[in-house]
Design a protein around this motif. Structure first.
Motif, PDB file in Angstrom:
ATOM      1  N   SER A 146      40.199  39.748  38.386  1.00 39.02           N
ATOM      2  CA  SER A 146      39.335  40.385  38.645  1.00 39.02           C
ATOM      3  C   SER A 146      39.371  41.827  38.324  1.00 39.02           C
ATOM      4  O   SER A 146      39.887  42.113  37.071  1.00 39.02           O
ATOM      5  CB  SER A 146      39.782  41.123  40.082  1.00 39.02           C
ATOM      6  OG  SER A 146      41.025  42.164  40.186  1.00 39.02           O
ATOM      7  N   ALA A 147      38.328  42.589  37.787  1.00 40.20           N
ATOM      8  CA  ALA A 147      37.871  43.202  37.371  1.00 40.20           C
ATOM      9  C   ALA A 147      38.356  45.167  37.682  1.00 40.20           C
ATOM     10  O   ALA A 147      39.082  45.184  36.214  1.00 40.20           O
ATOM     11  CB  ALA A 147      36.097  44.303  37.300  1.00 40.20           C
ATOM     12  N   GLN A 148      39.122  44.433  38.612  1.00 42.81           N
ATOM     13  CA  GLN A 148      40.184  46.073  38.863  1.00 42.81           C
ATOM     14  C   GLN A 148      41.655  45.869  37.964  1.00 42.81           C
ATOM     15  O   GLN A 148      42.578  46.631  37.708  1.00 42.81           O
ATOM     16  CB  GLN A 148      40.308  46.748  40.020  1.00 42.81           C
ATOM     17  CG  GLN A 148      40.792  47.133  40.828  1.00 42.81           C
ATOM     18  CD  GLN A 148      41.264  48.632  39.951  1.00 42.81           C
ATOM     19  OE1 GLN A 148      40.336  49.115  40.240  1.00 42.81           O
ATOM     20  NE2 GLN A 148      41.473  49.024  39.352  1.00 42.81           N
ATOM     21  N   GLN A 149      42.295  44.388  38.929  1.00 45.29           N
ATOM     22  CA  GLN A 149      42.837  43.767  37.358  1.00 45.29           C
ATOM     23  C   GLN A 149      43.157  44.071  36.370  1.00 45.29           C
ATOM     24  O   GLN A 149      43.592  44.743  35.637  1.00 45.29           O
ATOM     25  CB  GLN A 149      43.021  42.255  38.190  1.00 45.29           C
ATOM     26  CG  GLN A 149      43.737  42.087  39.498  1.00 45.29           C
ATOM     27  CD  GLN A 149      44.246  40.750  40.001  1.00 45.29           C
ATOM     28  OE1 GLN A 149      42.860  40.102  39.359  1.00 45.29           O
ATOM     29  NE2 GLN A 149      44.221  40.386  40.741  1.00 45.29           N
ATOM     30  N   LEU A 150      41.795  43.665  35.501  1.00 46.96           N
ATOM     31  CA  LEU A 150      41.582  43.947  34.249  1.00 46.96           C
ATOM     32  C   LEU A 150      42.105  44.755  33.445  1.00 46.96           C
ATOM     33  O   LEU A 150      42.192  45.273  32.924  1.00 46.96           O
ATOM     34  CB  LEU A 150      40.365  43.339  33.617  1.00 46.96           C
ATOM     35  CG  LEU A 150      40.028  42.957  32.135  1.00 46.96           C
ATOM     36  CD1 LEU A 150      41.311  42.178  31.970  1.00 46.96           C
ATOM     37  CD2 LEU A 150      39.508  42.578  32.161  1.00 46.96           C
ATOM     38  N   ALA A 151      41.308  46.010  34.729  1.00 44.61           N
ATOM     39  CA  ALA A 151      40.706  47.363  33.828  1.00 44.61           C
ATOM     40  C   ALA A 151      42.957  48.366  34.803  1.00 44.61           C
ATOM     41  O   ALA A 151      42.379  48.365  33.383  1.00 44.61           O
ATOM     42  CB  ALA A 151      40.373  48.556  35.398  1.00 44.61           C
ATOM     43  N   ASN A 152      43.793  47.360  34.931  1.00 48.69           N
ATOM     44  CA  ASN A 152      45.127  48.084  35.075  1.00 48.69           C
ATOM     45  C   ASN A 152      45.996  47.052  33.900  1.00 48.69           C
ATOM     46  O   ASN A 152      46.726  48.593  33.479  1.00 48.69           O
ATOM     47  CB  ASN A 152      45.353  47.036  36.857  1.00 48.69           C
ATOM     48  CG  ASN A 152      44.820  48.436  37.834  1.00 48.69           C
ATOM     49  OD1 ASN A 152      44.548  48.878  37.412  1.00 48.69           O
ATOM     50  ND2 ASN A 152      45.109  47.760  39.128  1.00 48.69           N
ATOM     51  N   VAL A 153      45.567  46.083  33.652  1.00 46.90           N
ATOM     52  CA  VAL A 153      46.494  46.156  32.579  1.00 46.90           C
ATOM     53  C   VAL A 153      46.039  46.382  31.448  1.00 46.90           C
ATOM     54  O   VAL A 153      46.812  46.440  30.835  1.00 46.90           O
ATOM     55  CB  VAL A 153      45.625  43.884  32.209  1.00 46.90           C
ATOM     56  CG1 VAL A 153      46.414  43.483  31.042  1.00 46.90           C
ATOM     57  CG2 VAL A 153      46.517  43.088  33.901  1.00 46.90           C
ATOM     58  N   LEU A 154      44.359  46.704  31.089  1.00 49.15           N
ATOM     59  CA  LEU A 154      43.943  47.890  29.844  1.00 49.15           C
ATOM     60  C   LEU A 154      44.285  48.568  29.950  1.00 49.15           C
ATOM     61  O   LEU A 154      44.837  49.502  29.086  1.00 49.15           O
ATOM     62  CB  LEU A 154      42.778  46.899  29.310  1.00 49.15           C
ATOM     63  CG  LEU A 154      42.124  45.582  29.098  1.00 49.15           C
ATOM     64  CD1 LEU A 154      40.828  45.657  29.496  1.00 49.15           C
ATOM     65  CD2 LEU A 154      42.991  45.164  28.005  1.00 49.15           C
ATOM     66  N   GLY A 155      44.234  49.374  31.030  1.00 50.98           N
ATOM     67  CA  GLY A 155      45.405  51.051  30.847  1.00 50.98           C
ATOM     68  C   GLY A 155      43.906  51.791  30.857  1.00 50.98           C
ATOM     69  O   GLY A 155      43.752  52.281  30.518  1.00 50.98           O
TER      70      GLY A 155
END
Length: 175
Positions: A138-147
């Motif tokens: 998801s957008a939030q998960q991707l943002a978390n992985v990318l920091g």
């Protein structure tokens, strides 16, 4: 007691501020950390990235890093180098897997072109597309992985898609 002359000259923070101490720490230890990374990684740019990441970690744990000095930095860099080797192995395994796919049919031509184009992309862009489309983050998960923020993550996805589109249009693929 007389005030510090630097405060009178317009400096707004005392000389022992964490930012100043970290600046001194960085200047004192950057070159040994870079040399440490270069002796273990055969790519100068990757070694520079690892040295930079080492100091990013050091900033986030500066009290511990400052206390332990080079020992902290070398251990951190060693851990990051291990991560880099594992990343390189995953990329190499993926390239082998993509190049040696089982029996292909004429209808698989588009799939083959897409795979070859993906191999021609920068590692970071390719990883973003894998996370988005194959791992279905998801957008939030991707943002978390990318920091980063969700907006920044989607901007990166957009740039990666544009890069892939340009590679597919140009017909330049990984050999």
């Amino acid at each position: 007691m007389q005030p510090d002359a630097r405060l009178l000259e317009g400096e707004s923070r005392p000389p022992s501020a964490p930012e100043e101490r970290f600046g001194n720490f960085y200047r004192q230890h950057y070159w040994p950390v870079l040399a440490f990374a270069q002796r273990r990684i055969n790519n100068h740019e990757t070694a520079r990235d690892l040295a930079s990441e080492t100091f990013r970690v050091a900033w986030s744990k500066f009290e511990q890093a400052e206390h332990l000095g080079l020992a902290f930095l070398y251990q951190t860099c060693k851990n990051l180098i291990g991560n880099e080797y594992r990343r390189q192995l995953r990329v190499a395994a993926l390239e082998v897997k993509l190049q040696h796919c089982p029996e292909r049919h004429a209808s698989d031509e588009h799939s083959l072109q897409l795979r070859e184009a993906m191999l021609g992309m920068r590692d970071a862009e390719r990883e973003i597309l894998y996370l988005t489309y194959w791992e279905e983050l998801s957008a939030q998960q991707l943002a978390n992985v990318l920091g980063c923020s969700q907006e920044a993550a989607w901007a990166r996805v957009s740039r990666a898609r544009k890069s892939l589109k340009n590679i597919l249009r140009s017909g330049v693929h990984h050999a």
